[in-house]
Motif scaffolding. Structure first.
Motif, PDB file in Angstrom:
ATOM      1  N   ALA A 145     -20.771   6.242 -45.160  1.00 59.54           N
ATOM      2  CA  ALA A 145     -19.085   6.099 -46.325  1.00 59.54           C
ATOM      3  C   ALA A 145     -18.438   6.104 -44.948  1.00 59.54           C
ATOM      4  O   ALA A 145     -17.232   5.115 -44.732  1.00 59.54           O
ATOM      5  N   ALA A 146     -18.452   6.211 -43.777  1.00 57.32           N
ATOM      6  CA  ALA A 146     -17.778   6.368 -42.741  1.00 57.32           C
ATOM      7  C   ALA A 146     -18.193   4.882 -41.795  1.00 57.32           C
ATOM      8  O   ALA A 146     -17.036   4.521 -41.784  1.00 57.32           O
ATOM      9  N   GLN A 147     -19.397   4.838 -41.652  1.00 54.54           N
ATOM     10  CA  GLN A 147     -19.436   3.283 -41.500  1.00 54.54           C
ATOM     11  C   GLN A 147     -18.663   2.213 -42.142  1.00 54.54           C
ATOM     12  O   GLN A 147     -18.141   1.035 -42.007  1.00 54.54           O
ATOM     13  N   TRP A 148     -18.865   2.542 -43.823  1.00 53.58           N
ATOM     14  CA  TRP A 148     -17.731   1.555 -44.473  1.00 53.58           C
ATOM     15  C   TRP A 148     -16.529   1.073 -44.995  1.00 53.58           C
ATOM     16  O   TRP A 148     -16.210   0.570 -44.661  1.00 53.58           O
ATOM     17  N   THR A 149     -16.051   2.506 -44.187  1.00 55.05           N
ATOM     18  CA  THR A 149     -14.309   2.742 -44.349  1.00 55.05           C
ATOM     19  C   THR A 149     -14.417   1.466 -42.459  1.00 55.05           C
ATOM     20  O   THR A 149     -13.041   1.587 -43.108  1.00 55.05           O
ATOM     21  N   LEU A 150     -15.180   1.888 -42.363  1.00 58.19           N
ATOM     22  CA  LEU A 150     -14.846   1.121 -40.531  1.00 58.19           C
ATOM     23  C   LEU A 150     -14.572  -0.120 -40.755  1.00 58.19           C
ATOM     24  O   LEU A 150     -13.484  -1.145 -40.651  1.00 58.19           O
ATOM     25  N   ARG A 151     -15.763  -0.892 -41.509  1.00 55.06           N
ATOM     26  CA  ARG A 151     -15.664  -2.219 -41.692  1.00 55.06           C
ATOM     27  C   ARG A 151     -14.829  -2.695 -43.166  1.00 55.06           C
ATOM     28  O   ARG A 151     -14.289  -4.112 -42.840  1.00 55.06           O
ATOM     29  N   LEU A 152     -14.038  -1.753 -43.782  1.00 56.83           N
ATOM     30  CA  LEU A 152     -13.731  -2.007 -44.622  1.00 56.83           C
ATOM     31  C   LEU A 152     -11.718  -1.785 -44.650  1.00 56.83           C
ATOM     32  O   LEU A 152     -11.511  -3.285 -44.251  1.00 56.83           O
ATOM     33  N   GLY A 153     -12.004  -1.217 -43.796  1.00 54.85           N
ATOM     34  CA  GLY A 153     -10.105  -0.800 -42.803  1.00 54.85           C
ATOM     35  C   GLY A 153     -10.184  -1.836 -42.276  1.00 54.85           C
ATOM     36  O   GLY A 153      -8.522  -2.888 -41.958  1.00 54.85           O
ATOM     37  N   ASP A 154     -11.133  -2.383 -41.279  1.00 52.68           N
ATOM     38  CA  ASP A 154     -10.630  -2.926 -40.170  1.00 52.68           C
ATOM     39  C   ASP A 154     -11.734  -4.275 -39.541  1.00 52.68           C
ATOM     40  O   ASP A 154     -12.001  -4.686 -39.405  1.00 52.68           O
ATOM     41  N   GLY A 155     -11.820  -4.914 -41.087  1.00 52.76           N
ATOM     42  CA  GLY A 155     -12.478  -6.130 -42.014  1.00 52.76           C
ATOM     43  C   GLY A 155     -11.371  -7.035 -41.586  1.00 52.76           C
ATOM     44  O   GLY A 155     -10.979  -7.177 -41.557  1.00 52.76           O
ATOM     45  N   THR A 156     -11.093  -7.710 -43.432  1.00 51.28           N
ATOM     46  CA  THR A 156     -10.283  -8.392 -43.502  1.00 51.28           C
ATOM     47  C   THR A 156      -8.997  -7.734 -44.222  1.00 51.28           C
ATOM     48  O   THR A 156      -9.027  -6.941 -44.373  1.00 51.28           O
ATOM     49  N   GLU A 157      -7.925  -8.574 -44.207  1.00 52.69           N
ATOM     50  CA  GLU A 157      -6.418  -7.624 -45.078  1.00 52.69           C
ATOM     51  C   GLU A 157      -6.655  -7.627 -46.287  1.00 52.69           C
ATOM     52  O   GLU A 157      -6.538  -6.073 -46.284  1.00 52.69           O
ATOM     53  N   LEU A 158      -7.529  -8.349 -47.121  1.00 49.86           N
ATOM     54  CA  LEU A 158      -8.196  -8.159 -48.032  1.00 49.86           C
ATOM     55  C   LEU A 158      -8.591  -6.700 -48.177  1.00 49.86           C
ATOM     56  O   LEU A 158      -8.047  -5.702 -48.826  1.00 49.86           O
ATOM     57  N   SER A 159     -10.142  -6.635 -47.462  1.00 45.91           N
ATOM     58  CA  SER A 159     -10.299  -5.469 -47.193  1.00 45.91           C
ATOM     59  C   SER A 159      -9.958  -4.347 -47.036  1.00 45.91           C
ATOM     60  O   SER A 159     -10.021  -2.981 -47.344  1.00 45.91           O
ATOM     61  N   HIS A 160      -8.820  -3.924 -46.153  1.00 45.34           N
ATOM     62  CA  HIS A 160      -7.939  -2.915 -44.908  1.00 45.34           C
ATOM     63  C   HIS A 160      -7.213  -2.702 -47.077  1.00 45.34           C
ATOM     64  O   HIS A 160      -7.318  -1.743 -46.496  1.00 45.34           O
ATOM     65  N   ALA A 161      -6.281  -3.619 -47.057  1.00 44.08           N
ATOM     66  CA  ALA A 161      -4.912  -3.599 -48.247  1.00 44.08           C
ATOM     67  C   ALA A 161      -6.299  -2.324 -49.676  1.00 44.08           C
ATOM     68  O   ALA A 161      -6.010  -1.036 -50.199  1.00 44.08           O
ATOM     69  N   ARG A 162      -8.231  -3.139 -49.909  1.00 43.82           N
ATOM     70  CA  ARG A 162      -8.403  -2.198 -50.875  1.00 43.82           C
ATOM     71  C   ARG A 162      -8.512  -1.344 -50.349  1.00 43.82           C
ATOM     72  O   ARG A 162      -9.126  -0.199 -50.940  1.00 43.82           O
ATOM     73  N   MET A 163      -9.195  -0.813 -49.209  1.00 45.20           N
ATOM     74  CA  MET A 163     -10.078   0.524 -48.480  1.00 45.20           C
ATOM     75  C   MET A 163      -8.787   1.683 -48.424  1.00 45.20           C
ATOM     76  O   MET A 163      -8.776   2.863 -49.116  1.00 45.20           O
TER      77      MET A 163
END
Lengths: 260, 316, 260, 316
Positions: A145-163
């Motif tokens: 979960a931590a790895q995906w939190t990083l990827r989504l949070g620090d991924g694209t603008e959209l993924s940041h917003a969704r995370m």
């Protein structure tokens, strides 16, 4: 003995309902690797639930619900009503999209890992053994979960917003994780259980480490209120649990005489 | 074709004829590559689409043991999909491309998964009959001339056998259970028997590519040979279980030392293959929804990887 | 008598499951007026289902499922398994968004209205009476759906696309509406039932009138296939029905001795 | 204030004081209008949000009769919402504007709907206790000084009484049923009793707007008066039903000729009002999802109306 049975149910129900929710991702994940990983987490939690339910059954918890020839774990899973479930309400909430699911796993596994780590020192040898196995599993879940939190949070603008939105949605259910129930308090004093109030620091520590790296902010959302001071540990749940159980129990209840 | 290509082709033919293995780095004819890609992709898609009919019962599995078994089985299918898509990658096509072809109906998957799972006995029958048929189809592929595919099949067949035994064991339990459970099993067998026979594909006369595929050792037996093997293997299992296979023409033929069986409804087969089966639209719509719904997640992972490619990934 | 009971179940189950699906819109409609209207349609269909289920029960259909003291209509609703339901599969499909819901109501009510209009002339006086009342209700449902089909089809670009997509999604389930079951055929010959094959012209007529006005095109989608020649009328359903019933029946089955 | 406004205000005061009706075309003080809008909007929002806890059981209602009753009741609530939003429109605000305020948490709804419905007995108890409290609150509003509101309330109160009787009848049936059903009723009463007392709002000392609202005849009794009336009315109903109200301090006081009762947990009340009740977030998220998810439909209807405004709408 009644306290110990109740405590086993609490820990079992957390895992059982969480596994049921995660199983809802089957064949729906964003990637095959995630299908495999989410099923893995569900299977680990299901395994934890089964041992704990059997233990609770051994201590007599299944008797009030017994209607047919089923094993204790199945009596407790399929023939208890919603009000008899002792899980925290976080685990019964709708998982929403992948971002919310990741937030949910992050919080849940950080908390349960902190709990199980302490429980390895329980005076109850069965709980200590369950915890010993669970610790390894939960460490993987938390890391995933931590790895995906990083990827989504620090991924694209959209993924940041969704995370961030997923984290916000999960947040109101976090407070309940640290509220000790009388059973937990009594057993903690006896060296058998863990007082969940003790876990706050460790969970906060994880979040303080992960969220900034993921460019996420700690939500400011009001905690979900209790009903007359009672919550999931007292069998007072959200409206979600009823429908989760309706589906989960449907077939078993249609054939109360059957085993499978 | 240049001289060198002639030589390469001759070497390829020798390798294949002598039951050797073709590896990704080896030269191979374009037709061989294309046929393999189509075959492996179709197999991979079948694993992935096959998660849906079984997934339909995970949330309702009537005991925790069965829930764990079913969840693990469906997880294995995702894993099989992964190996198989990896095998296609050694042939130069990637998973994303194949997934697009799947959801645009440009590539197929096994028609069996276009039938619905209506009761929990269907889970047992899928294990017994459908995985059983898959194994009959797939065991010879463990000796496929293409190395990566052959090796994936070894692993997959091992797991499929395990699944088949679990399915059969579930059915044994149900047959030893209540009347309702026994009726459920018979009903499921009635619905799945004919579609499972269709899993071996059209009759040999209607299967034009078989000869070339057999020459290339990426198919080792004809459809009808495998179908016969499956029937002969399954009849005694049905007897042991106590269920009736829904075919009045099914009987032992002492002359042939094999079972005769009734005519398959090839019209129904063609309907399902063409997309007009009971669940085709639903299966593809679900797959499409998962794929498109997951785009933002895959994009995020890619963006994150780019950002963090140069520096060390911070530990969580 | 068995045929008549089976026929009552077919007509009842169509209405019952459709009502259950529509009830899923509660508190979720795009406007309060639509909340009211969708509930109205659901209530009308539920009313039709109840009369027909009672009739089927009168003819003995409930006996195989009786487990407690419930009325026939409830025995048939709550204690039959999925394979015992005789509805066409259209009614059990997920309603999706409002566009798909409107397409579903348009097709369903045009078909059922054509059916009920003919059934008013049934030799069976109970069916004739049920049909007489249903005709008025269904005419309203059809009109409601037609009005919304026009608004969505000829509204915005987005609504046009969604309405067309909704119609496309519903289309594979239309063919089954006109396939006569042996029971229907036998009873139609006896002047009791309606042969659904006769209804195609009228339903097509409605669609030919509404769709062009709504700037929509008649979909070209393959019909959903039968399973070994059997469909909803034979109790062979889509995977959706099981979950619909799991939820619908959960509470009643948890208390088989109870009436409510 | 101009002379004319003074005259208008004096006339308004006379109308109100003499129990006359203020109508939309009449002059009214800005404070009166604003207070009314807030009150009616809050009432309308309560009807709409109140559909959710009851809607939670429609799909699972355990008999078709109860399913029909519940569905019709929730439908009535949507209808009440419609009348009430119409009443606010006579005061110059439209439904869309108020809905935005609701989902942005700028206007409130009755806190009672932030409690979950956990069993089917909750449906009966909501009818009995919650609708019962609503009626006690609302009957005096049938004599509200504002005409459109008063008329809406007459109709609403009639339907609410009907709902209350249905709820009580359900509970009577359950109390005459199995042990599990009786336990379900007692449990539901235990959870809903105190929140139903909170429905009358803060104690009079903490309700600063009451005096002005009473002078304007848009409130006719204080919170505590209504609460007492409700307790006195409900206690014998509970006895007839055979349930225990969860308040050890509840007893008849011969001096006051009324029931004494225990202290309300005003902290819990304030928590829920502030948005931290058990279901606040869920209720608003659902309402927001329905509203935003329906935008394209409302847009389509508007676009269609514009296109077809000039010509006749073709008959379907």
């Amino acid at each position: 003995r009644a306290d110990l049975a109740a405590y086993c149910l609490m820990l079992a129900d957390d895992a059982l309902i969480a596994a049921q929710r995660l199983a809802g991702w089957t064949a729906k994940a964003p990637e095959l690797e995630e299908d495999v990983a989410l099923a893995n987490i569900a299977l680990d939690l299901l395994g934890q639930a089964r041992v704990l339910l059997s233990r609770a059954g051994h201590l007599g918890a299944a008797e009030p619900f017994r209607a047919g020839p089923q094993d204790d774990e199945d009596v407790l899973t399929y023939f208890r009503d919603d009000r008899g479930f002792r899980n925290v309400t976080l685990v019964e909430t709708d998982l929403g999209d992948f971002g919310r699911t990741i937030a949910w796993i992050l919080v849940l596994s950080s908390w349960r890992l902190a709990l199980m780590q302490r429980l390895t020192g329980s005076r109850d040898p069965v709980l200590a053994a369950v915890a010993g196995k669970a610790v390894k599993e939960l460490a993987y879940h938390r890391d995933y979960a931590a790895q995906w939190t990083l990827r989504l949070g620090d991924g694209t603008e959209l993924s940041h917003a969704r995370m961030q939105a997923g984290l916000d949605d999960v947040w109101p259910f976090v407070e309940e994780l640290f509220l000790p129930h009388d059973v937990e308090r009594r057993l903690a004093e006896a060296g058998v259980a863990v007082d969940p109030a003790e876990l706050r620091g460790e969970v906060d520590g994880v979040l303080e480490q992960v969220l900034p790296l993921a460019t996420l902010t700690r939500p400011e959302r009001a905690a979900v209120g209790l009903v007359g001071g009672r919550g999931g540990r007292d069998g007072v749940h959200t409206e979600s649990l009823g429908t989760v159980l309706a589906v989960m129990q449907s077939l078993a209840r249609a054939h109360p005489e059957a085993t499978w | 074709m240049t001289v060198t290509e002639h030589e390469l082709e001759a070497q390829f033919e020798r390798t294949v004829a002598s039951e050797g293995r073709v590896e990704p780095r080896d030269w191979m004819p374009e037709g061989y590559r294309k046929t393999l890609i189509r075959q492996i992709a179709q197999h991979a898609h079948s694993e992935i689409i096959g998660m849906q009919p079984e997934g339909n019962w995970i949330l309702r599995a009537p005991s925790l043991r069965r829930k764990a078994i079913l969840l693990a089985k469906v997880q294995d299918e995702a894993g099989h999909g992964l190996y198989l898509y990896s095998a296609t990658e050694t042939l130069g096509v990637d998973r994303g491309e194949l997934t697009e072809k799947l959801i645009d109906s440009k590539q197929k998957y096994s028609s069996i998964f276009n039938y619905p799972t209506l009761t929990f006995a269907d889970i047992g029958v899928i294990g017994w009959l459908v995985d059983g048929a898959a194994i009959v189809n797939q065991v010879p592929l463990c000796r496929s001339s293409y190395g990566p595919y052959a090796r994936a099949m070894v692993r997959i067949c091992k797991e499929e056998s395990f699944h088949q035994r679990q399915g059969y064991e579930l059915l044994m339990t149900l047959m030893a259970g209540t009347d309702a459970q026994r009726a459920m099993v018979q009903d499921a067998v009635d619905r799945w028997w004919w579609p499972s026979l269709m899993m071996f594909g059209p009759a040999d006369g209607d299967s034009p590519n078989t000869q070339q595929s057999m020459a290339w050792r990426i198919k080792r037996h004809t459809n009808d040979e495998l179908r016969q093997r499956y029937v002969d293997m399954t009849v005694p299992q049905a007897e042991a279980l106590g269920v009736t296979l829904p075919d009045p023409a099914l009987r032992w033929n002492d002359d042939r030392q094999a079972h005769d069986f009734g005519d398959i409804d090839w019209d129904e087969f063609m309907q399902v293959v063409k997309g007009a089966g009971p669940c085709n639209a639903q299966r593809l719509a679900n797959r499409r929804a998962a794929h498109e719904g997951g785009q933002w997640v895959r994009d995020a992972a890619a963006a994150y990887a780019v950002k963090h490619a140069a520096r060390e990934v911070p530990a969580a």
